[in-house]
Design an enzyme around this catalytic site. Sequence first.
Site, mmCIF file in Angstrom:
data_model
loop_
_atom_site.group_PDB
_atom_site.id
_atom_site.type_symbol
_atom_site.label_atom_id
_atom_site.label_comp_id
_atom_site.label_asym_id
_atom_site.label_seq_id
_atom_site.Cartn_x
_atom_site.Cartn_y
_atom_site.Cartn_z
ATOM 1 N N SER A 178 0.833 -1.258 -0.128
ATOM 2 C CA SER A 178 0.270 0.043 0.201
ATOM 3 C C SER A 178 0.542 1.159 -0.093
ATOM 4 C CB SER A 178 -0.806 -0.285 1.311
ATOM 5 O OG SER A 178 -1.855 0.696 0.736
ATOM 6 N N ASN A 179 0.104 2.439 0.436
ATOM 7 C CA ASN A 179 1.160 4.033 0.222
ATOM 8 C C ASN A 179 0.620 4.290 1.163
ATOM 9 O OD1 ASN A 179 -1.411 5.570 -0.906
ATOM 10 N ND2 ASN A 179 -0.772 4.058 -2.290
#
Length: 233
Positions: A29-30
Amino acid sequence: MSYHLLNKKRVLITAGPTRESIDPVRFISNHSSGKMGYALAEEFLKLGAQVILVSGPVCLKLEHPHLKIISVESANDMYMACCLHFESVDIAVFSAAVADYRPARIASQKIKKEDDSFSIDLIRNVDIAGEFGKYKSPHQLSIGFALETNNEVNHAISKLKRKNFDMVVLNSMNDARATFGYDTNKISLISTDMQQRDFPLKPKKEVAKDIVNAISALLLNKQCLEEIIKLDE
Ligand code: CTP
């Protein structure tokens, strides 16, 4: 009683990060918090628009009678949710930080460590904004974001063209207190006439007002143009 141009307009917003599963307990993810997308949704709602917010996993809450939130995890989920609404919206704002790649395979059981190194095969995700850009009709507006670390304006203009955006919101990772996690942001707006407007660092809610004002102006231009074409016919 006077109505805002955005009153009853249908707006699709993507927000937050996506999560791409590796196995039942891990994902890629980020750092996106979704704050900018949610602030935009709030601003559109204030002006009477009907908002569909397709949101990746975030710790934010928003409720409004004219708001529909669709919670998703992966880029594919986000794309599927957007596809259901693309045709019916007047404006689409792509503020989500969509993962560009996902694991080629999702392991059905937790992956156990064995060797000293480990690699994951990644495959490209669908470009949600790019797909909308291919098929959008003349009355629809699409607005994208470009978060860049270098050569910012050139990258933003290339995204504007490649994804057929009407306007791109440029953030630079080099600006202090802008971007991920902060309550403030510093943006430049670039539209198809290549005019660039730079704004100072502001709370994200104020930034949302600037973006929505610029979108209203684009909409007004589009409507005026449509009227002129009608008069010509
Ligand atoms: N976007 C999208 N779907 C993707 C990737 C990006 O809808 N799979 C949208 C983002 O929401 C944003 C714009 O496209 O509005 C630009 O996103 P960004 O990640 O900066 O661009 P990419 O095309 O992924 O380019 P790169 O990662 O190479 O900078």
